[in-house]
Design a protein around this motif. Structure first.
Motif, PDB file in Angstrom:
ATOM      1  N   ASP A   1       0.858  -1.189   0.000  1.00 12.70           N
ATOM      2  CA  ASP A   1       0.000   0.000   0.000  1.00 12.70           C
ATOM      3  C   ASP A   1       0.890   1.234   0.000  1.00 12.70           C
ATOM      4  O   ASP A   1       1.562   1.531   0.987  1.00 12.70           O
ATOM      5  CB  ASP A   1      -0.903  -0.020   1.236  1.00 12.70           C
ATOM      6  N   ARG A   2       0.891   1.961  -1.115  1.00 17.40           N
ATOM      7  CA  ARG A   2       1.745   3.134  -1.255  1.00 17.40           C
ATOM      8  C   ARG A   2       0.992   4.442  -1.067  1.00 17.40           C
ATOM      9  O   ARG A   2       1.467   5.496  -1.466  1.00 17.40           O
ATOM     10  CB  ARG A   2       2.419   3.114  -2.631  1.00 17.40           C
ATOM     11  N   ARG A   3      -0.153   4.376  -0.480  1.00 16.48           N
ATOM     12  CA  ARG A   3      -0.906   5.600  -0.228  1.00 16.48           C
ATOM     13  C   ARG A   3      -0.285   6.371   0.923  1.00 16.48           C
ATOM     14  O   ARG A   3       0.346   5.797   1.817  1.00 16.48           O
ATOM     15  CB  ARG A   3      -2.360   5.260   0.098  1.00 16.48           C
ATOM     16  N   ALA A   4      -0.495   7.674   0.909  1.00 11.36           N
ATOM     17  CA  ALA A   4       0.019   8.530   1.979  1.00 11.36           C
ATOM     18  C   ALA A   4      -0.694   8.186   3.278  1.00 11.36           C
ATOM     19  O   ALA A   4      -1.929   8.102   3.320  1.00 11.36           O
ATOM     20  CB  ALA A   4      -0.198   9.995   1.622  1.00 11.36           C
ATOM     21  N   MET A   5       0.091   8.003   4.337  1.00 11.41           N
ATOM     22  CA  MET A   5      -0.506   7.635   5.611  1.00 11.41           C
ATOM     23  C   MET A   5       0.252   8.187   6.817  1.00 11.41           C
ATOM     24  O   MET A   5      -0.266   8.170   7.926  1.00 11.41           O
ATOM     25  CB  MET A   5      -0.612   6.114   5.724  1.00 11.41           C
TER      26      MET A   5
ATOM     27  N   THR B   1       1.342  17.624   0.888  1.00  6.66           N
ATOM     28  CA  THR B   1       2.130  16.896   1.879  1.00  6.66           C
ATOM     29  C   THR B   1       1.314  16.690   3.137  1.00  6.66           C
ATOM     30  O   THR B   1       0.588  17.589   3.566  1.00  6.66           O
ATOM     31  CB  THR B   1       3.421  17.667   2.221  1.00  6.66           C
ATOM     32  N   VAL B   2       1.438  15.509   3.732  1.00  5.37           N
ATOM     33  CA  VAL B   2       0.801  15.244   5.020  1.00  5.37           C
ATOM     34  C   VAL B   2       1.621  15.944   6.096  1.00  5.37           C
ATOM     35  O   VAL B   2       2.773  15.576   6.356  1.00  5.37           O
ATOM     36  CB  VAL B   2       0.714  13.728   5.289  1.00  5.37           C
ATOM     37  N   THR B   3       1.051  16.970   6.696  1.00 15.87           N
ATOM     38  CA  THR B   3       1.768  17.735   7.711  1.00 15.87           C
ATOM     39  C   THR B   3       1.490  17.265   9.123  1.00 15.87           C
ATOM     40  O   THR B   3       2.257  17.593  10.033  1.00 15.87           O
ATOM     41  CB  THR B   3       1.405  19.226   7.600  1.00 15.87           C
ATOM     42  N   GLU B   4       0.419  16.506   9.326  1.00 17.32           N
ATOM     43  CA  GLU B   4       0.094  16.044  10.679  1.00 17.32           C
ATOM     44  C   GLU B   4      -0.872  14.873  10.590  1.00 17.32           C
ATOM     45  O   GLU B   4      -1.724  14.824   9.700  1.00 17.32           O
ATOM     46  CB  GLU B   4      -0.526  17.172  11.504  1.00 17.32           C
ATOM     47  N   VAL B   5      -0.732  13.945  11.516  1.00 12.54           N
ATOM     48  CA  VAL B   5      -1.666  12.830  11.666  1.00 12.54           C
ATOM     49  C   VAL B   5      -2.402  13.032  12.986  1.00 12.54           C
ATOM     50  O   VAL B   5      -1.786  12.986  14.052  1.00 12.54           O
ATOM     51  CB  VAL B   5      -0.946  11.475  11.643  1.00 12.54           C
ATOM     52  N   LEU B   6      -3.702  13.277  12.918  1.00 15.38           N
ATOM     53  CA  LEU B   6      -4.481  13.551  14.107  1.00 15.38           C
ATOM     54  C   LEU B   6      -4.695  12.274  14.920  1.00 15.38           C
ATOM     55  O   LEU B   6      -4.537  11.168  14.413  1.00 15.38           O
ATOM     56  CB  LEU B   6      -5.819  14.172  13.715  1.00 15.38           C
ATOM     57  N   PRO B   7      -5.058  12.423  16.202  1.00 15.72           N
ATOM     58  CA  PRO B   7      -5.250  11.228  17.039  1.00 15.72           C
ATOM     59  C   PRO B   7      -6.293  10.255  16.494  1.00 15.72           C
ATOM     60  O   PRO B   7      -6.199   9.049  16.745  1.00 15.72           O
ATOM     61  CB  PRO B   7      -5.673  11.816  18.394  1.00 15.72           C
ATOM     62  N   ASN B   8      -7.296  10.738  15.763  1.00 18.06           N
ATOM     63  CA  ASN B   8      -8.313   9.840  15.214  1.00 18.06           C
ATOM     64  C   ASN B   8      -7.921   9.254  13.870  1.00 18.06           C
ATOM     65  O   ASN B   8      -8.727   8.567  13.230  1.00 18.06           O
ATOM     66  CB  ASN B   8      -9.641  10.574  15.074  1.00 18.06           C
ATOM     67  N   GLY B   9      -6.704   9.487  13.415  1.00 19.97           N
ATOM     68  CA  GLY B   9      -6.227   8.918  12.162  1.00 19.97           C
ATOM     69  C   GLY B   9      -6.416   9.795  10.951  1.00 19.97           C
ATOM     70  O   GLY B   9      -5.939   9.456   9.867  1.00 19.97           O
TER      71      GLY B   9
ATOM     72  N   ALA C   1      -8.969   6.383   4.190  1.00 15.06           N
ATOM     73  CA  ALA C   1      -9.795   5.497   3.375  1.00 15.06           C
ATOM     74  C   ALA C   1     -10.258   6.162   2.090  1.00 15.06           C
ATOM     75  O   ALA C   1     -10.621   5.465   1.121  1.00 15.06           O
ATOM     76  CB  ALA C   1     -11.003   5.023   4.184  1.00 15.06           C
ATOM     77  N   ASP C   2     -10.281   7.500   2.019  1.00 20.04           N
ATOM     78  CA  ASP C   2     -10.725   8.196   0.818  1.00 20.04           C
ATOM     79  C   ASP C   2      -9.618   8.348  -0.221  1.00 20.04           C
ATOM     80  O   ASP C   2      -9.884   8.806  -1.337  1.00 20.04           O
ATOM     81  CB  ASP C   2     -11.278   9.575   1.187  1.00 20.04           C
ATOM     82  N   ILE C   3      -8.402   8.028   0.134  1.00 21.22           N
ATOM     83  CA  ILE C   3      -7.287   8.117  -0.809  1.00 21.22           C
ATOM     84  C   ILE C   3      -7.308   6.878  -1.707  1.00 21.22           C
ATOM     85  O   ILE C   3      -7.373   5.748  -1.226  1.00 21.22           O
ATOM     86  CB  ILE C   3      -5.946   8.221  -0.060  1.00 21.22           C
ATOM     87  N   THR C   4      -7.277   7.093  -2.997  1.00 16.56           N
ATOM     88  CA  THR C   4      -7.361   5.982  -3.946  1.00 16.56           C
ATOM     89  C   THR C   4      -6.046   5.216  -4.000  1.00 16.56           C
ATOM     90  O   THR C   4      -5.020   5.634  -3.437  1.00 16.56           O
ATOM     91  CB  THR C   4      -7.709   6.510  -5.346  1.00 16.56           C
ATOM     92  N   ARG C   5      -6.079   4.088  -4.702  1.00 16.70           N
ATOM     93  CA  ARG C   5      -4.869   3.282  -4.857  1.00 16.70           C
ATOM     94  C   ARG C   5      -3.799   4.007  -5.658  1.00 16.70           C
ATOM     95  O   ARG C   5      -2.622   3.680  -5.580  1.00 16.70           O
ATOM     96  CB  ARG C   5      -5.229   1.968  -5.549  1.00 16.70           C
ATOM     97  N   GLN C   6      -4.224   4.988  -6.452  1.00 19.04           N
ATOM     98  CA  GLN C   6      -3.263   5.809  -7.205  1.00 19.04           C
ATOM     99  C   GLN C   6      -2.703   6.947  -6.360  1.00 19.04           C
ATOM    100  O   GLN C   6      -2.047   7.849  -6.877  1.00 19.04           O
ATOM    101  CB  GLN C   6      -3.919   6.386  -8.468  1.00 19.04           C
TER     102      GLN C   6
ATOM    103  N   TYR D   1     -11.124  16.900  -4.471  1.00 19.31           N
ATOM    104  CA  TYR D   1     -11.308  18.029  -3.549  1.00 19.31           C
ATOM    105  C   TYR D   1     -12.577  17.900  -2.728  1.00 19.31           C
ATOM    106  O   TYR D   1     -12.648  18.436  -1.610  1.00 19.31           O
ATOM    107  CB  TYR D   1     -11.341  19.337  -4.345  1.00 19.31           C
ATOM    108  N   ASP D   2     -13.607  17.190  -3.258  1.00 21.30           N
ATOM    109  CA  ASP D   2     -14.862  17.108  -2.532  1.00 21.30           C
ATOM    110  C   ASP D   2     -14.796  16.137  -1.350  1.00 21.30           C
ATOM    111  O   ASP D   2     -15.766  16.030  -0.592  1.00 21.30           O
ATOM    112  CB  ASP D   2     -15.995  16.684  -3.474  1.00 21.30           C
ATOM    113  N   LYS D   3     -13.678  15.464  -1.171  1.00 23.37           N
ATOM    114  CA  LYS D   3     -13.496  14.582  -0.019  1.00 23.37           C
ATOM    115  C   LYS D   3     -12.554  15.183   1.015  1.00 23.37           C
ATOM    116  O   LYS D   3     -12.106  14.495   1.942  1.00 23.37           O
ATOM    117  CB  LYS D   3     -12.974  13.213  -0.465  1.00 23.37           C
ATOM    118  N   ILE D   4     -12.242  16.456   0.865  1.00 28.32           N
ATOM    119  CA  ILE D   4     -11.369  17.154   1.807  1.00 28.32           C
ATOM    120  C   ILE D   4     -12.250  17.971   2.756  1.00 28.32           C
ATOM    121  O   ILE D   4     -12.995  18.849   2.325  1.00 28.32           O
ATOM    122  CB  ILE D   4     -10.381  18.079   1.069  1.00 28.32           C
ATOM    123  N   ALA D   5     -12.165  17.659   4.033  1.00 27.49           N
ATOM    124  CA  ALA D   5     -12.930  18.409   5.029  1.00 27.49           C
ATOM    125  C   ALA D   5     -12.232  19.732   5.340  1.00 27.49           C
ATOM    126  O   ALA D   5     -10.998  19.810   5.351  1.00 27.49           O
ATOM    127  CB  ALA D   5     -13.076  17.583   6.313  1.00 27.49           C
ATOM    128  N   ALA D   6     -13.064  20.764   5.588  1.00 23.82           N
ATOM    129  CA  ALA D   6     -12.540  22.108   5.864  1.00 23.82           C
ATOM    130  C   ALA D   6     -11.556  22.526   4.772  1.00 23.82           C
ATOM    131  O   ALA D   6     -10.495  23.100   5.054  1.00 23.82           O
ATOM    132  CB  ALA D   6     -11.882  22.175   7.248  1.00 23.82           C
TER     133      ALA D   6
END
Length: 240
Positions: free
Chosen positions: A72-76, A159-167, A195-200, A205-210
């Protein structure tokens, strides 16, 4: 208050004077939020124990590690990069019309009041029938329409700048392109679920909160399109 505003406008004008004859400077990448996220990874994640002998896992061609073919090469984690796909094609049209009218009339007549009407009429005075007359009318009509069309198609690496406590992942992306003396910049910020990040390794943009998406420019063309700072100050200070 007025001297402070004048001083602020003067400082702003002096800053822009340094760019005369020079292309607009680009924002440095070093020590940005994305750079700090890559240099300072988050807390280590507790790894689950691997089932089976370690020798078999190490020799296997089909492992679940990120570097393998089936990994799994998705950003995490903090510092990972993913692609944000922005495809906005919105249109809206509203038409509103309203009308209102009102009319009224009232008459008040005094025929007998201790012979006062006859006395007034016989002396050539005003007629007491009717003694009071009222009339009123009003009309209102309103019409309004709104037409809006927006279309934007962009892709930007964030870039992922932070991972919140709820993931949930906090992402931030900035893209700048300088063409001649004009810089076009795209800013993206918000929160996404892994979970909203695709395999690619992409997310729409419509799956980005705030979500905070900004697309604009700065440079010679943008300066010509904006009013001068003196005109802005005048519009701000004039009470009428």
């Amino acid at each position: 208050m007025l001297p402070l505003a004048a001083a602020a406008l003067a400082l702003s004008a002096c800053e822009r004077m340094s760019e005369v004859g020079q292309p607009p400077p680009m924002t440095p990448v070093a020590f940005s939020d994305e750079h700090m996220a890559m240099m300072q990874p988050g807390l280590p994640i507790e790894m689950q124990p691997v089932l089976g002998p370690e020798t078999l896992t190490a020799a296997s061609l089909w492992t679940g590690e990120r570097g393998s073919l089936l990994g799994d090469r998705r950003a995490m984690t903090r510092g990972d990069i993913l692609t944000v796909v922005i495809e906005i094609d919105d249109s809206a049209s509203f038409n509103n019309a309203s009308g209102r009218s009102r009319s009224g009339s009232q008459d008040l007549a005094i025929d007998e009041f201790f012979a006062l009407p006859q006395f007034i009429d016989n002396n050539g005075g005003p007629n007491m029938s009717p003694a009071v007359g009222l009339s009123s009318s009003s009309a209102f009509a309103g019409d309004g329409s709104v037409t809006r069309t927006e279309q934007l198609t962009l892709r930007v690496a964030a870039t992922v700048t932070e991972v919140l406590p709820n993931g949930v992942l906090q992402i931030q992306g900035r893209q700048e392109v300088r063409v001649n003396n004009e810089i076009r910049e795209l800013l993206v910020d918000g929160y996404v679920r892994p979970a909203d990040i695709t395999r690619q390794n992409e997310i729409t943009y419509d799956k980005i909160a705030a979500a905070r998406i900004s697309y604009g420019g700065r440079g010679m063309i943008s300066d010509v399109q904006r009013p001068r700072w003196a005109a802005e100050a005048t519009e701000l200070m004039l009470p009428f």
